[in-house]
Design an enzyme around this catalytic site. Structure first.
Site, PDB file in Angstrom:
ATOM      1  CE  LYS A 186       3.387  -1.834  -5.038  1.00 11.48           C
ATOM      2  NZ  LYS A 186       3.895  -0.440  -5.254  1.00 11.48           N
ATOM      3  N   GLY A 271      -5.261   3.697  -3.300  1.00  4.02           N
ATOM      4  CA  GLY A 271      -4.493   4.847  -3.737  1.00  4.02           C
ATOM      5  C   GLY A 271      -3.282   5.116  -2.883  1.00  4.02           C
ATOM      6  N   GLY A 273      -0.259   3.328  -2.990  1.00  8.73           N
ATOM      7  CA  GLY A 273       1.020   2.892  -3.519  1.00  8.73           C
ATOM      8  C   GLY A 273       1.504   1.582  -2.937  1.00  8.73           C
ATOM      9  N   GLY A 276      -2.582  -2.727  -3.371  1.00  6.95           N
ATOM     10  CA  GLY A 276      -3.712  -3.507  -2.869  1.00  6.95           C
ATOM     11  C   GLY A 276      -4.568  -4.118  -3.954  1.00  6.95           C
ATOM     12  CB  SER A 278      -1.697  -5.022  -8.281  1.00  6.65           C
ATOM     13  OG  SER A 278      -1.820  -3.892  -9.115  1.00  6.65           O
ATOM     14  CG  ASP A 311       2.560  -2.513  -9.422  1.00  5.60           C
ATOM     15  OD1 ASP A 311       3.546  -2.403 -10.175  1.00  5.60           O
ATOM     16  OD2 ASP A 311       2.216  -1.635  -8.619  1.00  5.60           O
TER      17      ASP A 311
END
Length: 465
Positions: A186, A271, A273, A276, A278, A311
């Site tokens: 995302k 790491g 953002g 991945g 979640s 998330d």
């Protein structure tokens, strides 16, 4: 000859293009030669296929040299196609082509696709007759589904009578076979901290955009109730892995007696953002709910996801969304068709350190959906902190900012730019400095995971009927 089959890597693009050119030489003197000689694989499209996990390569064991490859494309909800397929002529008739073909068809079957389609040459032994030996049957090439391919052939001077289209039906996987499921990344199209709660959590506003690219999760139902991760992830012990925790959470919530083997193929940088971990957890919840037939509804799955991370619910619901609270209050949002260049500066950004940063703005003015859609909210509260603490991310933001509107995703360190065409994204990827990794991704209204659930469900219905 000993060989192995594995997912292709971007570093192998040149080698695979060379294999294709060598294989084309076999057609010299054949009526299709002029058409084939004038065409070659677009390297950037092959790269995108590799990044999507749709290319497999045969590697010679003696020297780790690629000797063949097969490249799939997704044609429709339940159809995969063979985009390209070649073996070095010096290694023909050694079983490499058959192994590649069966491997790709096995993946398509495990991913819920019910047929594989291809276009080939009618009178060449290693083309149509070869495919016929592997379960492909000829179909009517006047079907409207092939109109684009036929016109492309004609534009390239391909002799129409020699072109045939073929399909191979695929049965749905059995209950105890491996199935594969997407875990899409995302982007946060904007992100603000607008307050702090009494429990210490931050109140956020953001827009989640689901992408067509991400990790892949393979699952196999176990009758003994055991939950086991079969893939290695160096920095994450199995007991702490969100995918294992997600499976156990669903099992405990439903009382299901079944278990699962779980294998994760990571593509999304950790790491970065991009969500991945979640997304991996959400895919396990959604896919096992389908495979175990536990019948948990969307709201309950989202609540289970919230227990794993803020998330996770957006991925279990599978729609791009406006989010508030700690990220768990979601409202579906309609977003225009857009493409993205996503850049990984290859620098991890620890989220906890950013939230603890004294210079972090925690009282940004609240925005609205109408302001966002008008283009008035595209900022990320974390960007100044990340810039100051992570020089590689700052350098990547500066480079991308010279060519487009650069934005940080989530708490970084990956960044992106939104573009109106895939050609714009590809041009920027070609220009990206070598010290960074760059990807092309399309924004999705509905998650690839939602589509996969429907695909697998449709296959089950066909088997039952």
């Amino acid at each position: 000859m000993a060989f192995r089959i594995e997912r292709a890597r971007v570093a192998q693009v040149s080698a695979l293009c060379a294999i294709e050119r060598a294989a084309i030489e076999l057609f010299q003197g054949h009526p299709v030669w002029p058409a084939y000689a004038s065409m070659s694989i677009p390297a950037e499209l092959l790269r995108e296929g590799i990044e999507a996990g749709l290319v497999w390569v045969a590697i010679r064991e003696t020297d780790d040299r690629p000797v063949g490859f097969i490249w799939l494309e997704i044609l429709a909800d339940d159809q995969a196609g063979i985009c390209d397929f070649n073996v070095l002529p010096a290694h023909g008739r050694q079983g490499i082509g058959a192994a590649l073909l069966e491997h790709a068809c096995a993946w398509a079957r495990s991913a819920g696709y019910r047929q594989v389609l291809l276009g080939t040459v009618a009178d060449v032994p290693w083309n149509a007759p070869f495919y016929a030996q592997h379960g492909f049957v000829e179909v009517d090439k006047q079907d409207p589904a092939f109109a684009f391919a036929l016109q492309r052939d004609r534009d390239n001077g391909f002799p129409d009578p020699l072109r045939v289209f073929m399909r191979r039906p695929l049965a749905a996987p059995a209950a105890t076979e491996w199935t594969t499921w997407p875990a899409p990344a995302k982007l946060n199209l904007f992100l603000r901290i607008v307050g702090r709660r009494a429990d210490g959590y931050h109140e956020l506003q953001t827009v989640f955009r689901i992408l067509d690219w991400g990790d892949e999760i393979a699952l196999r139902v176990r009758p003994d109730g055991v939950i086991a991760r079969t893939s290695e992830l160096a920095e994450v012990p199995a007991e702490q892995d969100l995918v294992v925790r997600a499976a156990r959470l669903l099992k405990n919530h439903t009382g299901c007696a079944l278990g699962a083997d779980i294998a994760v193929e990571k593509r999304v940088p950790m790491g970065g953002g991009l969500g991945g971990g979640s997304s991996d957890a959400a895919t396990v919840l959604v896919a096992l709910n389908a495979l175990w037939q536990t019948g948990v509804d969307e709201d309950a799955l989202a609540e289970l996801g919230r227990q794993l991370g803020a998330d996770v619910p957006v991925f279990t619901r599978g729609r791009s969304a406006w989010a508030e609270g700690i990220g768990e209050i979601l409202r579906p949002i309609s977003l225009p068709k857009r493409w993205y260049i996503v850049i990984d500066p290859r620098e991890k950004v620890p989220t906890a350190g950013l939230f603890a940063a004294p210079e972090l703005t925690r009282d940004a003015p609240a925005s609205t959906i109408s302001n966002f859609t008008a283009g008035l909210a595209r900022d990320n509260t974390f960007e100044p902190v990340v810039r100051a603490r992570h020089p590689r991310v700052a350098a990547a933001l500066d480079w991308l900012g010279n060519h487009a509107t650069a934005q940080l995703s989530g708490t970084g360190g990956c960044l992106f730019a939104e573009l109106e065409s895939i050609e714009q994204a590809r041009r920027l990827v070609r220009r990206c400095p070598g010290e960074f990794s760059a990807y092309v991704a399309e924004g999705m209204q509905d998650s690839p995971l939602r589509l996969a659930v429907e695909r697998h469900r449709g296959g089950s219905r066909q088997e039952a009927s």
